[in-house]
Design a protein around this motif. Structure first.
Motif, short mmCIF file in Angstrom:
data_model
loop_
_atom_site.label_atom_id
_atom_site.label_comp_id
_atom_site.label_asym_id
_atom_site.label_seq_id
_atom_site.Cartn_x
_atom_site.Cartn_y
_atom_site.Cartn_z
N VAL A 119 0.85 -1.18 0.00
CA VAL A 119 0.00 0.00 0.00
C VAL A 119 0.89 1.24 0.00
O VAL A 119 1.86 1.31 0.76
N LYS A 120 0.59 2.18 -0.86
CA LYS A 120 1.34 3.43 -0.89
C LYS A 120 0.62 4.45 -0.01
O LYS A 120 -0.56 4.74 -0.21
N ILE A 121 1.34 4.98 0.97
CA ILE A 121 0.77 5.95 1.90
C ILE A 121 1.74 7.11 2.06
O ILE A 121 2.89 7.05 1.60
N ASN A 122 1.30 8.15 2.74
CA ASN A 122 2.16 9.27 3.10
C ASN A 122 2.44 9.19 4.60
O ASN A 122 1.51 9.09 5.41
N ASP A 123 3.71 9.24 4.96
CA ASP A 123 4.04 9.17 6.38
C ASP A 123 3.75 10.50 7.06
O ASP A 123 3.13 11.39 6.48
N ALA A 169 0.52 6.64 8.73
CA ALA A 169 0.43 8.09 8.70
C ALA A 169 0.75 8.74 10.05
O ALA A 169 0.95 9.96 10.11
N ARG A 170 0.83 7.95 11.11
CA ARG A 170 1.10 8.52 12.43
C ARG A 170 2.58 8.79 12.68
O ARG A 170 2.92 9.56 13.57
N HIS A 171 3.45 8.14 11.93
CA HIS A 171 4.89 8.21 12.23
C HIS A 171 5.68 8.51 10.96
O HIS A 171 5.25 8.16 9.86
N ASP A 180 14.48 11.89 19.63
CA ASP A 180 14.30 10.44 19.68
C ASP A 180 12.81 10.14 19.58
O ASP A 180 12.09 10.17 20.57
N GLU A 181 12.33 9.86 18.37
CA GLU A 181 10.92 9.63 18.16
C GLU A 181 10.69 8.28 17.49
O GLU A 181 11.60 7.66 16.95
N THR A 182 9.45 7.83 17.56
CA THR A 182 9.09 6.55 16.95
C THR A 182 9.04 6.68 15.44
O THR A 182 8.37 7.57 14.91
N THR A 183 9.72 5.80 14.75
CA THR A 183 9.74 5.82 13.29
C THR A 183 9.33 4.46 12.75
O THR A 183 9.44 3.44 13.44
N LEU A 184 8.87 4.45 11.52
CA LEU A 184 8.45 3.20 10.89
C LEU A 184 9.63 2.26 10.69
O LEU A 184 9.50 1.04 10.84
N ARG A 185 10.80 2.81 10.38
CA ARG A 185 11.96 1.97 10.10
C ARG A 185 12.71 1.56 11.36
O ARG A 185 13.21 0.44 11.45
N ALA A 188 10.42 -1.05 15.07
CA ALA A 188 9.59 -2.15 14.55
C ALA A 188 8.66 -2.71 15.62
O ALA A 188 7.48 -2.95 15.37
N ASP A 189 9.17 -2.92 16.83
CA ASP A 189 8.34 -3.51 17.89
C ASP A 189 7.17 -2.61 18.26
O ASP A 189 6.04 -3.07 18.45
N VAL A 190 7.44 -1.32 18.33
CA VAL A 190 6.37 -0.37 18.68
C VAL A 190 5.33 -0.31 17.57
O VAL A 190 4.12 -0.32 17.83
#
Length: 300
Positions: A119-123, A169-171, A180-185, A188-190
């Motif tokens: 799926v193509k989304i915008n982060d 779209a949240r991250h 230090d923030e949560t990222t998609l890459r 992973a666990d979060v």
């Protein structure tokens, strides 16, 4: 938290009253035997009404019993209905029997594994990314799965895509700042735990539980992949340079302190600056340096 059940009656699974199929099978054998006996032993001259009653009752019993058999395998259930009204769910494995006019809908409660499409989304920062996931789900409430949604398997597939878009779209894809923030890459666990919670929230209306959810594909969209790759390479070069400079400064400081402490040579500020410059060029430069032998004095 969303609540899809607002404005509709939520179904709830209950146990159905069904019968042991082997006992019903024994009755069927008796009914068939009665019919067979009535036919074989029938004699127009000597047979009485017993033969007729045995033939009629045996035939009716066989016709009623035969359509009521059904089989339930492990981790399966049958939703029982009577003229459209829910009468419970039978999860007892083996041969079962119920009145033939009652409906029986087979529902599997085994774990299902679904790999979503990309799926193509915008982060969070608006960068287009491609994302896909793997989901392990099962039916927890058969009544909700059958009566509260039209097609629960299709419902699962649609909600997986919707949950992917919501969580993605949240991250941001990657951390471009010092925070230090949560990222998609990088988290992973979060992200996987958040995706599982999002899916459970969306699928509870269908009586479905998600046991596991995780991203299986994550990449920048092709139109920006090249630019983002160059940015990552630049960041890697900068980080390597910064570490190299820190190490070179420490080595220069150690060399000057050692020369002064051992009394090998005393340098004024100008010569110390020149020595620092030369050492930094040697230690930090990309190419091998060519030594220059000074045959004069220190100040020539």
């Amino acid at each position: 938290m969303r609540d899809f059940s607002v404005g509709m009656n939520t179904s709830k699974e209950s146990s159905a009253s069904t019968f042991n199929g082997y006992a019903a099978l024994g009755l069927l054998v008796v009914a068939v035997a009665a019919v067979f006996w009535s036919i074989v032993s029938f004699d127009a001259a000597t047979s009485g009404p017993v033969h007729g009653f045995a033939l009629i009752l045996g035939g009716i019993a066989a016709l009623l019993i035969l359509p009521g058999f059904f089989m339930i395998q492990p981790n399966q259930g049958r939703v029982i209905t009577l003229f459209g009204a829910y009468r419970g769910t039978d999860r007892t494995t083996g041969l079962r029997w119920i009145w033939p006019w009652m409906g029986r809908t087979k529902v599997s409660v085994r774990a299902n594994n679904v790999h979503s499409e990309r799926v193509k989304i915008n982060d969070l920062r608006g960068n287009p990314v491609e994302i896909a996931c793997n989901v392990v789900w099962r039916v927890a409430d058969t009544a909700q799965a059958v009566f509260d949604v039209d097609d629960y398997r299709e419902f699962v597939n649609i909600q997986i895509e919707a949950a992917l878009r919501t969580v993605g779209a949240r991250h941001p894809y990657d951390d471009m700042s010092e925070e230090d923030e949560t990222t998609l890459r990088g988290s992973a666990d979060v992200i996987n735990a958040e995706l599982q919670a999002e899916l459970n929230d969306r699928l509870k209306v269908a009586g479905i539980v998600v046991d596991e959810a995780g991203l299986t594909h994550l990449a920048y969209a092709p139109e920006i992949a090249g630019a983002m790759l160059r940015r990552q390479q630049a960041e890697a070069v900068i980080a390597a340079r910064a570490k190299l400079v820190l190490g070179a400064v420490s080595m220069v400081q150690m060399a000057l302190d050692k020369l002064s402490a051992d009394g090998i040579v005393n340098l004024d500020d100008e010569r110390r600056a020149a020595m620092v410059s030369n050492l930094m060029v040697v230690l930090v430069g990309d190419r091998d340096t060519q030594p220059v032998v000074n045959t004069g004095t220190l100040y020539q």
